[in-house]
Design a protein around this motif. Sequence first.
Motif, PDB file in Angstrom:
ATOM      1  N   ALA A 210       0.831  -1.209   0.000  1.00 47.28           N
ATOM      2  CA  ALA A 210       0.000   0.000   0.000  1.00 47.28           C
ATOM      3  C   ALA A 210       0.864   1.257   0.000  1.00 47.28           C
ATOM      4  CB  ALA A 210      -0.925  -0.010   1.211  1.00 47.28           C
ATOM      5  N   VAL A 211       1.949   1.231   0.764  1.00 45.71           N
ATOM      6  CA  VAL A 211       2.865   2.379   0.806  1.00 45.71           C
ATOM      7  C   VAL A 211       3.511   2.592  -0.560  1.00 45.71           C
ATOM      8  CG1 VAL A 211       5.069   3.191   1.747  1.00 45.71           C
ATOM      9  CG2 VAL A 211       3.333   2.271   3.288  1.00 45.71           C
ATOM     10  N   LYS A 212       3.952   1.516  -1.201  1.00 41.48           N
ATOM     11  CA  LYS A 212       4.567   1.628  -2.524  1.00 41.48           C
ATOM     12  C   LYS A 212       3.587   2.224  -3.530  1.00 41.48           C
ATOM     13  CE  LYS A 212       7.990  -2.105  -2.183  1.00 41.48           C
ATOM     14  NZ  LYS A 212       8.424  -3.417  -2.718  1.00 41.48           N
ATOM     15  N   TRP A 213       2.336   1.773  -3.464  1.00 46.45           N
ATOM     16  CA  TRP A 213       1.323   2.273  -4.391  1.00 46.45           C
ATOM     17  C   TRP A 213       1.061   3.759  -4.161  1.00 46.45           C
ATOM     18  CZ3 TRP A 213      -3.681   4.283  -3.926  1.00 46.45           C
ATOM     19  CH2 TRP A 213      -4.433   4.322  -5.104  1.00 46.45           C
ATOM     20  N   LEU A 214       0.939   4.155  -2.896  1.00 47.76           N
ATOM     21  CA  LEU A 214       0.658   5.553  -2.587  1.00 47.76           C
ATOM     22  C   LEU A 214       1.847   6.447  -2.949  1.00 47.76           C
ATOM     23  CD1 LEU A 214      -1.368   7.556  -1.487  1.00 47.76           C
ATOM     24  CD2 LEU A 214      -0.503   7.131   0.825  1.00 47.76           C
ATOM     25  N   ARG A 215       3.064   5.968  -2.752  1.00 48.19           N
ATOM     26  CA  ARG A 215       4.237   6.744  -3.153  1.00 48.19           C
ATOM     27  C   ARG A 215       4.258   6.974  -4.662  1.00 48.19           C
ATOM     28  NH1 ARG A 215       8.739   3.851   0.750  1.00 48.19           N
ATOM     29  NH2 ARG A 215       8.439   5.225   2.560  1.00 48.19           N
ATOM     30  N   ARG A 216       3.856   5.973  -5.414  1.00 50.90           N
ATOM     31  CA  ARG A 216       3.810   6.122  -6.872  1.00 50.90           C
ATOM     32  C   ARG A 216       2.761   7.157  -7.255  1.00 50.90           C
ATOM     33  NH1 ARG A 216       0.780   3.820 -10.735  1.00 50.90           N
ATOM     34  NH2 ARG A 216      -0.073   2.229  -9.328  1.00 50.90           N
ATOM     35  N   ILE A 217       1.632   7.162  -6.545  1.00 49.91           N
ATOM     36  CA  ILE A 217       0.576   8.150  -6.823  1.00 49.91           C
ATOM     37  C   ILE A 217       1.074   9.563  -6.509  1.00 49.91           C
ATOM     38  CG2 ILE A 217      -1.713   8.960  -6.149  1.00 49.91           C
ATOM     39  CD1 ILE A 217      -1.778   6.475  -7.866  1.00 49.91           C
ATOM     40  N   THR A 218       1.779   9.724  -5.405  1.00 44.21           N
ATOM     41  CA  THR A 218       2.288  11.057  -5.054  1.00 44.21           C
ATOM     42  C   THR A 218       3.301  11.545  -6.079  1.00 44.21           C
ATOM     43  OG1 THR A 218       4.051  10.170  -3.640  1.00 44.21           O
ATOM     44  CG2 THR A 218       1.934  10.648  -2.593  1.00 44.21           C
ATOM     45  N   ARG A 219       4.031  10.602  -6.679  1.00 46.53           N
ATOM     46  CA  ARG A 219       5.013  10.981  -7.698  1.00 46.53           C
ATOM     47  C   ARG A 219       4.335  11.327  -9.023  1.00 46.53           C
ATOM     48  NH1 ARG A 219       7.493   6.583  -7.675  1.00 46.53           N
ATOM     49  NH2 ARG A 219       6.594   5.657  -9.567  1.00 46.53           N
ATOM     50  N   ASP A 220       3.310  10.551  -9.382  1.00 43.22           N
ATOM     51  CA  ASP A 220       2.638  10.762 -10.667  1.00 43.22           C
ATOM     52  C   ASP A 220       1.612  11.892 -10.617  1.00 43.22           C
ATOM     53  OD1 ASP A 220       4.128   8.652 -11.588  1.00 43.22           O
ATOM     54  OD2 ASP A 220       2.513   7.167 -11.449  1.00 43.22           O
ATOM     55  N   TYR A 221       1.022  12.115  -9.441  1.00 37.80           N
ATOM     56  CA  TYR A 221      -0.014  13.154  -9.299  1.00 37.80           C
ATOM     57  C   TYR A 221       0.312  14.027  -8.074  1.00 37.80           C
ATOM     58  CZ  TYR A 221      -2.404   9.823 -12.335  1.00 37.80           C
ATOM     59  OH  TYR A 221      -2.731   8.968 -13.359  1.00 37.80           O
ATOM     60  N   PRO A 222       1.382  14.800  -8.147  1.00 39.03           N
ATOM     61  CA  PRO A 222       1.856  15.547  -6.972  1.00 39.03           C
ATOM     62  C   PRO A 222       0.945  16.677  -6.507  1.00 39.03           C
ATOM     63  CG  PRO A 222       3.070  16.204  -8.936  1.00 39.03           C
ATOM     64  CD  PRO A 222       2.217  15.032  -9.332  1.00 39.03           C
ATOM     65  N   THR A 223      -0.077  17.019  -7.306  1.00 46.84           N
ATOM     66  CA  THR A 223      -0.971  18.110  -6.903  1.00 46.84           C
ATOM     67  C   THR A 223      -2.356  17.598  -6.488  1.00 46.84           C
ATOM     68  OG1 THR A 223      -1.728  18.459  -9.195  1.00 46.84           O
ATOM     69  CG2 THR A 223       0.185  19.719  -8.459  1.00 46.84           C
ATOM     70  N   MET A 224      -2.506  16.275  -6.372  1.00 49.56           N
ATOM     71  CA  MET A 224      -3.827  15.744  -6.029  1.00 49.56           C
ATOM     72  C   MET A 224      -4.275  16.234  -4.647  1.00 49.56           C
ATOM     73  SD  MET A 224      -5.187  11.798  -5.766  1.00 49.56           S
ATOM     74  CE  MET A 224      -4.890  11.461  -7.507  1.00 49.56           C
ATOM     75  N   PHE A 225      -3.392  16.111  -3.656  1.00 50.42           N
ATOM     76  CA  PHE A 225      -3.659  16.642  -2.320  1.00 50.42           C
ATOM     77  C   PHE A 225      -2.865  17.937  -2.150  1.00 50.42           C
ATOM     78  CE2 PHE A 225      -4.949  12.280  -1.729  1.00 50.42           C
ATOM     79  CZ  PHE A 225      -5.996  12.358  -0.821  1.00 50.42           C
ATOM     80  N   TYR A 226      -3.498  18.913  -1.524  1.00 54.39           N
ATOM     81  CA  TYR A 226      -2.880  20.236  -1.419  1.00 54.39           C
ATOM     82  C   TYR A 226      -1.534  20.187  -0.705  1.00 54.39           C
ATOM     83  CZ  TYR A 226      -2.336  25.205  -0.434  1.00 54.39           C
ATOM     84  OH  TYR A 226      -1.855  26.485  -0.355  1.00 54.39           O
ATOM     85  N   HIS A 227      -1.410  19.371   0.350  1.00 58.00           N
ATOM     86  CA  HIS A 227      -0.151  19.337   1.092  1.00 58.00           C
ATOM     87  C   HIS A 227       0.950  18.634   0.313  1.00 58.00           C
ATOM     88  CE1 HIS A 227      -2.037  15.522   2.034  1.00 58.00           C
ATOM     89  NE2 HIS A 227      -0.945  15.084   2.616  1.00 58.00           N
ATOM     90  N   TRP A 228       0.589  17.779  -0.659  1.00 58.97           N
ATOM     91  CA  TRP A 228       1.615  17.154  -1.498  1.00 58.97           C
ATOM     92  C   TRP A 228       2.355  18.204  -2.307  1.00 58.97           C
ATOM     93  CZ3 TRP A 228      -1.145  12.248  -3.908  1.00 58.97           C
ATOM     94  CH2 TRP A 228      -1.421  11.340  -2.877  1.00 58.97           C
ATOM     95  N   GLU A 229       1.638  19.220  -2.760  1.00 59.37           N
ATOM     96  CA  GLU A 229       2.271  20.287  -3.548  1.00 59.37           C
ATOM     97  C   GLU A 229       3.362  21.000  -2.753  1.00 59.37           C
ATOM     98  OE1 GLU A 229      -0.398  22.946  -5.688  1.00 59.37           O
ATOM     99  OE2 GLU A 229      -2.084  21.711  -5.016  1.00 59.37           O
ATOM    100  N   LEU A 230       3.208  21.010  -1.442  1.00 57.77           N
ATOM    101  CA  LEU A 230       4.150  21.737  -0.565  1.00 57.77           C
ATOM    102  C   LEU A 230       5.231  20.835  -0.020  1.00 57.77           C
ATOM    103  CD1 LEU A 230       1.483  23.855   1.345  1.00 57.77           C
ATOM    104  CD2 LEU A 230       2.814  24.510  -0.666  1.00 57.77           C
ATOM    105  N   GLY A 231       5.284  19.606  -0.496  1.00 55.51           N
ATOM    106  CA  GLY A 231       6.361  18.703  -0.082  1.00 55.51           C
ATOM    107  C   GLY A 231       6.017  17.733   1.031  1.00 55.51           C
ATOM    108  N   TYR A 232       4.784  17.761   1.519  1.00 54.63           N
ATOM    109  CA  TYR A 232       4.386  16.846   2.581  1.00 54.63           C
ATOM    110  C   TYR A 232       3.871  15.540   1.985  1.00 54.63           C
ATOM    111  CZ  TYR A 232       4.692  20.775   5.801  1.00 54.63           C
ATOM    112  OH  TYR A 232       5.138  21.836   6.545  1.00 54.63           O
ATOM    113  N   GLN A 233       4.763  14.797   1.416  1.00 53.43           N
ATOM    114  CA  GLN A 233       4.379  13.528   0.804  1.00 53.43           C
ATOM    115  C   GLN A 233       4.701  12.384   1.753  1.00 53.43           C
ATOM    116  OE1 GLN A 233       6.331  13.520  -3.012  1.00 53.43           O
ATOM    117  NE2 GLN A 233       5.044  15.142  -3.835  1.00 53.43           N
ATOM    118  N   LEU A 234       4.296  11.200   1.364  1.00 53.12           N
ATOM    119  CA  LEU A 234       4.487  10.023   2.203  1.00 53.12           C
ATOM    120  C   LEU A 234       5.970   9.749   2.385  1.00 53.12           C
ATOM    121  CD1 LEU A 234       2.909   7.723   3.623  1.00 53.12           C
ATOM    122  CD2 LEU A 234       3.232   6.381   1.543  1.00 53.12           C
ATOM    123  N   THR A 235       6.381   9.553   3.635  1.00 49.46           N
ATOM    124  CA  THR A 235       7.797   9.279   3.924  1.00 49.46           C
ATOM    125  C   THR A 235       7.996   7.816   4.286  1.00 49.46           C
ATOM    126  OG1 THR A 235       7.450   9.961   6.230  1.00 49.46           O
ATOM    127  CG2 THR A 235       8.240  11.626   4.681  1.00 49.46           C
TER     128      THR A 235
END
Length: 235
Positions: A210-235
């Motif tokens: 699940a983590v691998k899948w979500l990391r791929r989503i954050t990489r492919d769609y970095p603006t989907m969630f507002y905080h992802w745009e600011l660098g708060y992605q899954l660590t």
Amino acid sequence: MAHCFLQKGKGTPQGGVISPLLSNLFLHYAIDKWFAKQYSEIKMVRYADDMIIHCRTQLEADHLLVKVRDRFLQCGLELHPEKTKIVYCKKEGRNQKGFPVQFDFLGFSFRPMRIRLKKGGCFLQYDCKMSRKSKKRILEDLRDMKLHTKTQCNLQDLAFLLNPKIRGWIHYYGKIKRNSLKPVFYYLHHRILKWILNKYKRFKGSRVLAVKWLRRITRDYPTMFYHWELGYQLT
């Protein structure tokens, strides 16, 4: 015809729409105007029924506490016995003891903090950041949303639901110290991962997948969630 007479009481009902407005107007004339006239050289900040007075010495603080308490009594009001206190703004070079050094105001916690210097080392400064109560309230809000049960939604639906809240948190709390929101976004990602495992049975309950899948989503769609745009992605 029977008539019913109701004896009117004083004031407005607690929780009434007009109550905060009337309360604010009353305090503006009873306290704000009085304080500005009597102590124009001292800064006072008030929001609703919470107020902070910035004093320069302990003697000044002791004197003002008595005067403000008396003023409230003259206006038929009473200071909260537990919340009303003198707080010592402790920082580098100020080592007086015997007073509380922390207080909360408008969702922020004001207290001594160690500030790291770019050239190395640190120093003690009086500063503020998002309070524990605010974090707890947001985490409870996220938990009450029960995101993990919304398996009929896709991830974009969740983003549409959450982004207004995320923008609000960042625009309010993030203006002071954005890093204080890290625990909030960590918990949010935890709730999203739980949603992923409930929705996609192909992961067979594997958090790693699940983590691998979500990391791929954050990489492919970095603006989907507002905080992802600011660098708060899954660590």
